[in-house]
Design a protein around this motif. Sequence first.
Motif, short mmCIF file in Angstrom:
data_model
loop_
_atom_site.label_atom_id
_atom_site.label_comp_id
_atom_site.label_asym_id
_atom_site.label_seq_id
_atom_site.Cartn_x
_atom_site.Cartn_y
_atom_site.Cartn_z
N GLU A 10 29.11 14.31 19.79
CA GLU A 10 29.93 14.42 21.20
C GLU A 10 30.57 12.88 21.45
O GLU A 10 31.72 13.00 21.95
N VAL A 11 30.02 11.82 21.18
CA VAL A 11 30.39 10.45 21.42
C VAL A 11 31.52 10.03 20.51
O VAL A 11 32.60 9.73 21.03
N ILE A 28 23.86 23.18 17.69
CA ILE A 28 22.49 23.00 18.02
C ILE A 28 22.01 21.75 18.49
O ILE A 28 21.10 21.65 18.88
N THR A 29 23.04 20.85 18.56
CA THR A 29 22.78 19.57 18.81
C THR A 29 23.49 19.02 20.16
O THR A 29 24.92 18.98 19.72
N ASP A 30 23.08 18.39 20.90
CA ASP A 30 23.85 17.85 22.12
C ASP A 30 23.60 16.39 22.46
O ASP A 30 22.61 16.09 22.10
N LEU A 52 22.13 5.64 28.26
CA LEU A 52 21.88 5.85 27.07
C LEU A 52 22.69 7.01 26.48
O LEU A 52 22.68 7.91 27.29
N PHE A 53 23.21 7.12 25.34
CA PHE A 53 23.69 8.45 24.60
C PHE A 53 22.59 8.80 23.72
O PHE A 53 22.40 8.23 22.76
N THR A 54 21.93 10.00 24.07
CA THR A 54 20.89 10.50 23.01
C THR A 54 21.35 11.82 22.59
O THR A 54 22.35 12.58 22.79
N LYS A 55 20.73 12.28 21.30
CA LYS A 55 20.97 13.22 20.37
C LYS A 55 19.84 14.22 20.49
O LYS A 55 18.78 13.81 19.98
N PRO A 89 29.63 14.37 25.72
CA PRO A 89 28.57 14.02 26.30
C PRO A 89 28.53 14.78 27.80
O PRO A 89 29.14 14.74 28.62
N THR A 90 27.15 14.90 28.17
CA THR A 90 26.71 15.74 29.38
C THR A 90 25.81 14.87 29.93
O THR A 90 24.73 14.56 29.35
N TRP A 91 25.82 14.71 31.41
CA TRP A 91 24.65 14.05 31.85
C TRP A 91 23.03 14.72 31.60
O TRP A 91 23.16 16.10 31.50
#
Length: 878
Positions: A273-274, A437-439, A515-518, A589-591
Amino acid sequence: MQPRPKRLLAAATVVAVLSALPTLPEAHAAPPVDYCAGQCADILPPGQNGNATFTDLLAFKAFGIRPPHFSDTLKPYENLVWNSQGITDDGLKTYFDDASFGVKSGDVASTSRPRADVTIVRDKSRGIPHITGTTRYGAMFGAGYAGAQDRLFVMDVFRHLGRGQLTPFAGGAPANRAFEQELWRTAPYTEADLQKQYDDAAARYGADGVKMKQDIQAWVDGVNHYINTVGIAYPGEYVALGLPWPTQPWKVTDVVATAAVVAGIFGTGGGHEVTSALALLEAQAKYGVAQGTKVWESFRSQNDPEASTTVHNGTSFPYGVTGSNPAGRAMPDRGSVTPEPEVINQTGTGTSKTPSIAQKGMSNALLVSGQYTQSGHPIAVYGPQTGYFAPQLLLRQELQGPGISSRGIAFAGLNFYTLIGRGPDYSWSATSAGQDITDTFAVPLCEPGGGTPTKNSQYYVDHGQCVPIERLERHNEWYSSLGSSEPAGSYTLVALRTKFGIVTHRGTVGGQPVLFTKQRSTYGNEAGSALGFMQFNDPDRIHSAADFQRAASNIGYTFNWFYTDASSIAYFNSGDNPIRPSGADPNLPTWSSYEWQGFTPAAQHPQVVNQDYLTSWNNKQAPGYSASDGQYGYNSVYRSQPLDDRIKAVIGSGQKFTRGKLVEAMEDAATVDLRADQVLPYVLRVLKSAPIADPAVADAVANLTAWQAAGGHRKTPNASSKIYAHADAIRILDAWWPLLVQGQFKDLGPDLYAALVANLPIDERPSAQGSAFQSGWWGFVQRDLRKVLGDPVKTPQPVTFCGGGSLAACRAVLTESLLAATKVPASGTYPAADGCAAGDQYCADQIVHQPMGGITQDRITWVNRPTYQQVVEFPSRR
């Protein structure tokens, strides 16, 4: 670092093992009833044997002598390229092995009994183990014992890889570092994490979970029995690489670590998403917010109506659709995003990353229902692609015991069940699906004392609490090898873990540091998918297509599953698909406050029974099933189309399929250059829309036209030739393609073009690992040219790029880039590399079985085909 003995062999990615079998009388249990009646076949190159003692390594180094069954399936696999045209069912025997149950009395090479309740018979033909247990424990124990005989060193590599510790074990070669880093990004675990997956199986899955744990423990016991009894005939790579023997005993956590490798590389999707958001930001910067969003959506191909789908009977399976202006979307501020380092404190030289050596994008499947076959029974030709290695990452086996009856393949280190293969009267296979299956979550940073957070803060907000980021580290040291240019070195792998996944980037959203997390749905439960494989192997569980689909629904990995028996073909897409709350955006990306709400039920997954035919080459699953955020290529051109075209041609002509005819369709498509097949016709129409003045361009167009009319194959006339038919046309297109794309889409500007290429490379032509034409801009090129030509286009395209939509201007763009391509020497298109001389087109395409140790394999001609492949037609059933 303490000095360690120099290693004889260059550090390799993976190596393997097989020891001599104790010979016993040929008595063995009679095989179960086999409903395939000799009509099941398969092939796995280069050979079953993965064991080489130190003496074997010296013999190969000095005289080129390989141990038995090291390369005996290589030529049959390769030679089908030139012999598939008009092949009969009987003719398949030259290129595929009989996959019947049991071993014929005259084909028994050896019989061993590592326990009283298990017998392992190896056939003379290929050295495949046929494991029969009078108890279930015995069958699983035998599988572990036989798996260690064939692939112990590969298994050892996998268990180190799954822990992020490959380089200290196998050396710091670039491919080892790449594989290690790829896995560490995806599945960083502590030892306690691995143990928990095993311990939780009973609570998660009840009686089946208990059985699964018992099976794994029995398999581990079999591996350790082999290690304890092999004597001096253990793998020579341990000696050559200066590694200690006996190796450390196997543990159940080694199985979980290996499962994490398979899930993390072959069975996942999404999480980009990033990168996708950065492309959207550049599109909006170039064209404005409204128009830029439309331009991005046209490249995003989330639900392109022109995309080829496996399910084509009119059924739709909506999933992953973005709502209008989702409230949870967390778009990063332009210019604020920085990747989180995963490698620190590196010493030595060399790059820290190289492209992944794991290839998963060539798996394919062709199934035809009985109404279109001569026999009236379905036919299937299918198999998975896991790259080409020597020895192979996969191994063949037969398992017979209480509650288990199967023959096929499994990954080294996971062969307690057959992962893909056949049962008594049914067969199954898979292709990687890669659905979402990964956000990526945007997680607010914080300071525990209430101070103002920055991008470098080490705390994050979890349901209103300011909690520390968990830091996982692996400090890896590797040593120089004799014969290797790779020096000694070290680095530390770092993974930052939160309750919302692994940190991949930092940035700001509306000025707020985040942070952007997977977050991957199968993270922490890779081992659970064993439940589905256990049921595939149990004939008492599988009596129909519906039974198979039910079993496949227990697999959390993202795979397209295919099934055939004497009366049915079926398809099911597996994976733990998250249910996202209203307002979440699966594309961007989603909160982190928009957490998942469970997983979609099996009924909502793409599936079908007894469709006229089924094909898959990792293409879109079904209408409405949105492409994951990392998949920009599900559009008007996809590699599965040559399979569809060949099946439709046979059905449309009124002919009936035989096994040979379906194999012919598969192999004919396997040498096609997708650009020549699906894009070049439109390119040539534009070029020929006016007289061609330049002689060099006219000559190039003539060559390209002849090649395209001949089918667009990358294929030599026969096995002895090393020059492609239409070699000049192939060379021209290879040189032209990057120039064509850059010229056609130059109006995107460098920033947006680079951002889009980061999501989808423009080309994927043949290479040493075989994979080709999985990812590229051919759909974008074709669609844009159709707009210029005035052909119908279903996909909204707000901007026509080639020549601004003018046919004359577009023709000028293509002519200019083609003329430039004609001036590129062959040495520039095919530079010297990997043992190939500069300009050697055929060698540049050839498949290389990645050396896993001291026994290497000869190159083979390029073919776009699965690593392992079955050909099946059941004439009867239970």
